[in-house]
Every structure is written in C-alpha cells, then in structure tokens.
Write a protein that holds these residues in place. Sequence first.
Motif, PDB file in Angstrom:
ATOM      1  N   LEU A  44       0.805  -1.214   0.000  1.00  0.00           N
ATOM      2  CA  LEU A  44       0.000   0.000   0.000  1.00  0.00           C
ATOM      3  C   LEU A  44       0.845   1.275   0.000  1.00  0.00           C
ATOM      4  CD1 LEU A  44      -2.725  -1.081   2.589  1.00  0.00           C
ATOM      5  CD2 LEU A  44      -2.879  -1.137   0.098  1.00  0.00           C
ATOM      6  N   SER A  45       2.061   1.198   0.536  1.00  0.00           N
ATOM      7  CA  SER A  45       2.852   2.417   0.690  1.00  0.00           C
ATOM      8  C   SER A  45       3.600   2.744  -0.599  1.00  0.00           C
ATOM      9  CB  SER A  45       3.851   2.247   1.840  1.00  0.00           C
ATOM     10  OG  SER A  45       4.684   3.380   1.930  1.00  0.00           O
ATOM     11  N   HIS A  46       3.630   4.047  -0.915  1.00  0.00           N
ATOM     12  CA  HIS A  46       4.399   4.551  -2.063  1.00  0.00           C
ATOM     13  C   HIS A  46       5.315   5.682  -1.622  1.00  0.00           C
ATOM     14  CE1 HIS A  46       2.099   2.155  -4.901  1.00  0.00           C
ATOM     15  NE2 HIS A  46       0.974   2.587  -4.328  1.00  0.00           N
ATOM     16  N   SER A  47       5.813   5.567  -0.396  1.00  0.00           N
ATOM     17  CA  SER A  47       6.659   6.636   0.142  1.00  0.00           C
ATOM     18  C   SER A  47       7.925   6.087   0.780  1.00  0.00           C
ATOM     19  CB  SER A  47       5.879   7.469   1.162  1.00  0.00           C
ATOM     20  OG  SER A  47       5.457   6.642   2.248  1.00  0.00           O
ATOM     21  N   TRP A  48       8.426   4.962   0.287  1.00  0.00           N
ATOM     22  CA  TRP A  48       9.652   4.397   0.843  1.00  0.00           C
ATOM     23  C   TRP A  48      10.785   4.452  -0.196  1.00  0.00           C
ATOM     24  CZ3 TRP A  48      11.705   0.252  -1.727  1.00  0.00           C
ATOM     25  CH2 TRP A  48      10.848  -0.450  -2.593  1.00  0.00           C
ATOM     26  N   ALA A  49      11.989   4.436   0.301  1.00  0.00           N
ATOM     27  CA  ALA A  49      13.181   4.421  -0.536  1.00  0.00           C
ATOM     28  C   ALA A  49      14.248   3.593   0.162  1.00  0.00           C
ATOM     29  CB  ALA A  49      13.689   5.842  -0.786  1.00  0.00           C
ATOM     30  N   THR A  50      15.165   3.054  -0.625  1.00  0.00           N
ATOM     31  CA  THR A  50      16.248   2.220  -0.099  1.00  0.00           C
ATOM     32  C   THR A  50      17.556   2.989  -0.214  1.00  0.00           C
ATOM     33  OG1 THR A  50      15.088   0.232  -0.851  1.00  0.00           O
ATOM     34  CG2 THR A  50      17.414   0.001  -0.294  1.00  0.00           C
ATOM     35  N   PRO A  51      18.143   3.428   0.914  1.00  0.00           N
ATOM     36  CA  PRO A  51      19.382   4.210   0.839  1.00  0.00           C
ATOM     37  C   PRO A  51      20.605   3.319   0.652  1.00  0.00           C
ATOM     38  CG  PRO A  51      18.743   3.955   3.121  1.00  0.00           C
ATOM     39  CD  PRO A  51      17.658   3.292   2.295  1.00  0.00           C
ATOM     40  N   THR A  52      21.629   3.931   0.086  1.00  0.00           N
ATOM     41  CA  THR A  52      22.903   3.249  -0.064  1.00  0.00           C
ATOM     42  C   THR A  52      24.001   4.293  -0.224  1.00  0.00           C
ATOM     43  OG1 THR A  52      24.146   1.612  -1.345  1.00  0.00           O
ATOM     44  CG2 THR A  52      22.706   3.078  -2.567  1.00  0.00           C
ATOM     45  N   VAL A  53      25.200   3.946   0.183  1.00  0.00           N
ATOM     46  CA  VAL A  53      26.360   4.818   0.026  1.00  0.00           C
ATOM     47  C   VAL A  53      27.231   4.231  -1.070  1.00  0.00           C
ATOM     48  CG1 VAL A  53      28.401   5.806   1.111  1.00  0.00           C
ATOM     49  CG2 VAL A  53      26.285   5.558   2.426  1.00  0.00           C
ATOM     50  N   GLU A 275      34.281  10.759  -8.046  1.00  0.00           N
ATOM     51  CA  GLU A 275      34.940  11.901  -7.432  1.00  0.00           C
ATOM     52  C   GLU A 275      34.842  11.884  -5.912  1.00  0.00           C
ATOM     53  OE1 GLU A 275      33.210  15.323  -9.199  1.00  0.00           O
ATOM     54  OE2 GLU A 275      33.919  14.862 -11.224  1.00  0.00           O
ATOM     55  N   LYS A 276      33.728  11.410  -5.366  1.00  0.00           N
ATOM     56  CA  LYS A 276      33.551  11.405  -3.914  1.00  0.00           C
ATOM     57  C   LYS A 276      32.469  10.395  -3.558  1.00  0.00           C
ATOM     58  CE  LYS A 276      30.111  15.104  -4.083  1.00  0.00           C
ATOM     59  NZ  LYS A 276      29.705  16.427  -3.551  1.00  0.00           N
ATOM     60  N   ASP A 277      32.439  10.039  -2.243  1.00  0.00           N
ATOM     61  CA  ASP A 277      31.362   9.176  -1.761  1.00  0.00           C
ATOM     62  C   ASP A 277      30.038   9.906  -1.913  1.00  0.00           C
ATOM     63  OD1 ASP A 277      33.213   7.312  -1.148  1.00  0.00           O
ATOM     64  OD2 ASP A 277      33.223   7.678   1.008  1.00  0.00           O
ATOM     65  N   LEU A 278      29.035   9.168  -2.334  1.00  0.00           N
ATOM     66  CA  LEU A 278      27.737   9.774  -2.621  1.00  0.00           C
ATOM     67  C   LEU A 278      26.654   8.938  -1.961  1.00  0.00           C
ATOM     68  CD1 LEU A 278      26.347  12.019  -4.308  1.00  0.00           C
ATOM     69  CD2 LEU A 278      26.087  10.328  -6.115  1.00  0.00           C
ATOM     70  N   THR A 279      25.818   9.585  -1.157  1.00  0.00           N
ATOM     71  CA  THR A 279      24.692   8.900  -0.518  1.00  0.00           C
ATOM     72  C   THR A 279      23.464   9.094  -1.387  1.00  0.00           C
ATOM     73  OG1 THR A 279      25.609   9.312   1.679  1.00  0.00           O
ATOM     74  CG2 THR A 279      23.305   8.695   1.557  1.00  0.00           C
ATOM     75  N   VAL A 280      22.904   8.009  -1.832  1.00  0.00           N
ATOM     76  CA  VAL A 280      21.736   8.041  -2.708  1.00  0.00           C
ATOM     77  C   VAL A 280      20.715   7.047  -2.193  1.00  0.00           C
ATOM     78  CG1 VAL A 280      23.078   8.714  -4.737  1.00  0.00           C
ATOM     79  CG2 VAL A 280      22.716   6.303  -4.245  1.00  0.00           C
ATOM     80  N   ALA A 281      19.558   7.102  -2.791  1.00  0.00           N
ATOM     81  CA  ALA A 281      18.501   6.148  -2.446  1.00  0.00           C
ATOM     82  C   ALA A 281      17.804   5.717  -3.720  1.00  0.00           C
ATOM     83  CB  ALA A 281      17.512   6.773  -1.473  1.00  0.00           C
ATOM     84  N   PHE A 282      17.448   4.444  -3.742  1.00  0.00           N
ATOM     85  CA  PHE A 282      16.681   3.923  -4.869  1.00  0.00           C
ATOM     86  C   PHE A 282      15.213   4.186  -4.621  1.00  0.00           C
ATOM     87  CE2 PHE A 282      14.048   0.457  -6.538  1.00  0.00           C
ATOM     88  CZ  PHE A 282      14.289   0.610  -7.899  1.00  0.00           C
ATOM     89  N   VAL A 283      14.553   4.808  -5.607  1.00  0.00           N
ATOM     90  CA  VAL A 283      13.129   5.107  -5.524  1.00  0.00           C
ATOM     91  C   VAL A 283      12.441   4.442  -6.701  1.00  0.00           C
ATOM     92  CG1 VAL A 283      11.373   6.908  -5.472  1.00  0.00           C
ATOM     93  CG2 VAL A 283      13.598   7.317  -4.405  1.00  0.00           C
ATOM     94  N   PRO A 284      11.524   3.484  -6.464  1.00  0.00           N
ATOM     95  CA  PRO A 284      10.788   2.886  -7.580  1.00  0.00           C
ATOM     96  C   PRO A 284       9.956   3.946  -8.289  1.00  0.00           C
ATOM     97  CG  PRO A 284      10.511   1.617  -5.551  1.00  0.00           C
ATOM     98  CD  PRO A 284      11.143   2.914  -5.163  1.00  0.00           C
ATOM     99  N   TYR A 285       9.620   3.662  -9.523  1.00  0.00           N
ATOM    100  CA  TYR A 285       8.856   4.634 -10.303  1.00  0.00           C
ATOM    101  C   TYR A 285       7.515   4.972  -9.632  1.00  0.00           C
ATOM    102  CZ  TYR A 285      12.027   4.471 -14.308  1.00  0.00           C
ATOM    103  OH  TYR A 285      13.127   4.596 -15.123  1.00  0.00           O
ATOM    104  N   GLU A 286       6.881   3.963  -9.001  1.00  0.00           N
ATOM    105  CA  GLU A 286       5.579   4.239  -8.394  1.00  0.00           C
ATOM    106  C   GLU A 286       5.705   5.123  -7.149  1.00  0.00           C
ATOM    107  OE1 GLU A 286       6.688  -0.105  -7.379  1.00  0.00           O
ATOM    108  OE2 GLU A 286       6.719   1.231  -9.124  1.00  0.00           O
ATOM    109  N   ASN A 287       6.916   5.245  -6.576  1.00  0.00           N
ATOM    110  CA  ASN A 287       7.122   6.103  -5.404  1.00  0.00           C
ATOM    111  C   ASN A 287       7.710   7.458  -5.777  1.00  0.00           C
ATOM    112  OD1 ASN A 287       6.400   3.720  -4.237  1.00  0.00           O
ATOM    113  ND2 ASN A 287       8.254   3.447  -3.024  1.00  0.00           N
ATOM    114  N   LEU A 288       7.982   7.675  -7.062  1.00  0.00           N
ATOM    115  CA  LEU A 288       8.707   8.866  -7.478  1.00  0.00           C
ATOM    116  C   LEU A 288       7.919  10.142  -7.213  1.00  0.00           C
ATOM    117  CD1 LEU A 288      11.396   9.653  -8.717  1.00  0.00           C
ATOM    118  CD2 LEU A 288      10.335   9.509 -10.986  1.00  0.00           C
ATOM    119  N   GLY A 289       6.593  10.035  -7.174  1.00  0.00           N
ATOM    120  CA  GLY A 289       5.781  11.225  -6.909  1.00  0.00           C
ATOM    121  C   GLY A 289       6.014  11.809  -5.530  1.00  0.00           C
ATOM    122  N   ASN A 290       6.469  11.008  -4.578  1.00  0.00           N
ATOM    123  CA  ASN A 290       6.734  11.488  -3.221  1.00  0.00           C
ATOM    124  C   ASN A 290       8.189  11.887  -3.017  1.00  0.00           C
ATOM    125  OD1 ASN A 290       4.052  10.994  -2.271  1.00  0.00           O
ATOM    126  ND2 ASN A 290       4.533   8.807  -2.161  1.00  0.00           N
TER     127      ASN A 290
END
Length: 361
Positions: A44-53, A275-290
């Motif tokens: 049901l949730s469309h507001s989660w993301a998976t972080p990674t460094v 160039e440097k360490d980068l903290t990002v998160a994976f966001v599925p397309y269905e969660n991209l609106g949030n």
Amino acid sequence: MNQRVANRINAVAVSLYKMMGSVLLGLILTALISFLSVQGFFLLSHSWATPTVISPTDPQILTLNTQLAAQTSSRDHVLAEKRAVENRMTDAQRTVAAERSFQQRFLVALRGERASKDRTARRLSTLRREYQEARKEILESNRAYAGLSRARTDALYGARLLQQEDKLTLNHHLAQLAQSNLSLAQTTVDLETRVEGIHREIAGLTAVQDGTPDGMTSDVLLLEREYTHSMLEQARAEATLRSLEHDAKALDDVAQRYEALIASLKASPYLRAIEKDLTVAFVPYENLGNAAEGAPLFACALKVVWCREVGVVGRVLEGEVSIKHPIRQHMLRGVMVELKLTDAASAREDLLHLGRAPLVL
C-alpha cells in the motif's frame, strides 16, 4: 506424600506446557501479523526508498568506469580515423580544383593559341599574295632584261664592238639575275611551307577543341595527352572523394553511436561516486511522486514506528536503475535520488520514508 508431590509436579508441568503453548502461539501470531504488516506496507505504501552509500571502489562503479574508458577510447579511435579521412577528402578536393583550373586554363590557352595562329595565317596569306605579285613582276622584269641583254651582248660581240671580258661580265650579271630568280623561288617555297604549317597547326588545335582525330599533329597530340591525363586525374580524385565521403559519414554514424553509449554510461548515478562518496537512495517509479526535491526523509525503528527526520531529498539522478525488491524476489525499476542527510548513520538503514512518517508515528 509421594502422590501429592507427583500431582503437584504434574500440575506445574501442565501449567508450563499451557504457558509455552500460549507463548508460541503469541510468537506465531506476532510473526504472522508482522509479516502481513510488512507485506501490506509494501503493497500500500508509495513513500519508501532504499538508501545506499556509493564509493569509488564499488565493483559496479569500477566496471562502469572500465566500460566508459573502453568506449571513450573506441570513440577517439573512430574520430581519429574520421580526421584522417577528412584530410584525405581535403587533399582530393584540392586535386579536383587544381585539375579543373588546369583544364580551364588549357582551353583558354588553346583558344588564344588558335586565335594567334589565325592572325599569323592571315598575315602570311596577305604577305604571300603580295610576294607572289612582286615575284611575278620581278621575274618578268628579269626575264625581259636578261633576254634583251643577252641579245644585245651577242650582237655587239659579233660586231666586234664588245671585248671578251665585257661579255663575261655581262654574262656574270645575267647569272646573278638567274640566282636571284632561284632565291625568289626558294623564298616562295619557304613561305608556302610556313603557311601550310600554320594551317596544319590551326587544324590540330581545332581538332583538340572539337574532340575529333582529323587534322591532329604530333605536337597537338602531346598537348591533348596532357589534357586527357588531367581529366583522368580529376575523375580519379572525384571517385576517391565520393568514397571518402561515404567513409566519413559511416565513421560519423559510428562516432554518434559511441557518443550515445558514453552519454548513457555517464548518466549512471554510480559514476558520480568516482569523485567522492555519494549517498543516494533507490526510488521505484511508483514512489517517485513522493520524492520531490526538498521532501523530508524519515528513519524509523522497526521500519515503521518511532520515526525521526534525518534529512531531505536532493535532485533526481539521470538514468534508470533496477534492483531487487527489499522483501520480494522480483526486480524493481526506478531511479536514484541524492540524499542530504543530517544523520549520516541513517544511510545504513534498510528503508527511509519520503514526505512523512508512516502510520503518522
């Protein structure tokens, strides 16, 4: 006594058994509720993301960097070949221009030479007519003078009024007149020969202009050979130029494909970590609106409770990424977004929540 102890032990064992059963049942129910809750949350949730460094030593980054270097090297090799082909095209164009210029100047020179020969021929023809008229008059005068002089000399010599020496002198003068007549004849032949030669040269030049073999001379044939050689050289250069143009277009197409491939590799969010360490998160397309830029990020204990704000969402990185679902086995398609974290430790969380805390907790 023994019976009471045994009954007591049995009662305690039954109580323990019932308690253990209740605990196990509670654990099972808790696990089931947790499983269903997690499944329901991800359903049901469309507001989660998976972080990674992402770090520069990540194997995927090293692989992408190696591919980028290989494709860049291949593109540079193609561009070098294209530059070599363009240099050859420039040389072929110079050859074509030089040969065309030579042919134009050759035709202009040919027309000028023919016009000059025509003028010379007309002047020689006029001179020949005048010379023939003068020669005719000179020959008639010499003939009349020689006949009269010879008859008079013979008469005087027969009447013994002229000495032998004087007679010889007069005969010598008549011989000089005869030699003068021969000189006139030789000059006539030379003039005729020259006029004929001029006409033959004019005919040869005309034959070159008209492209016919009639009237060709050896000198004009050599000139035509130079002109033909120039035309062949021009045709060869033009054929080479057309071939090089096709080669250049093909190399340009290959270079454009390499550019597109390199651009797609550079668009990968992983390469920014070179160039440097980068903290990002994976966001599925269905969660991209949030996942709008500036949206708050929340990290929660037990994934969904006791949440705290840990940062905000940065810009969306170009390029599509596919990863495995956090609890399921199928692959998800989505994008990477930058994270601007105020709590660096939250980058190690399994999930972060976008926009607001789940369950409003």
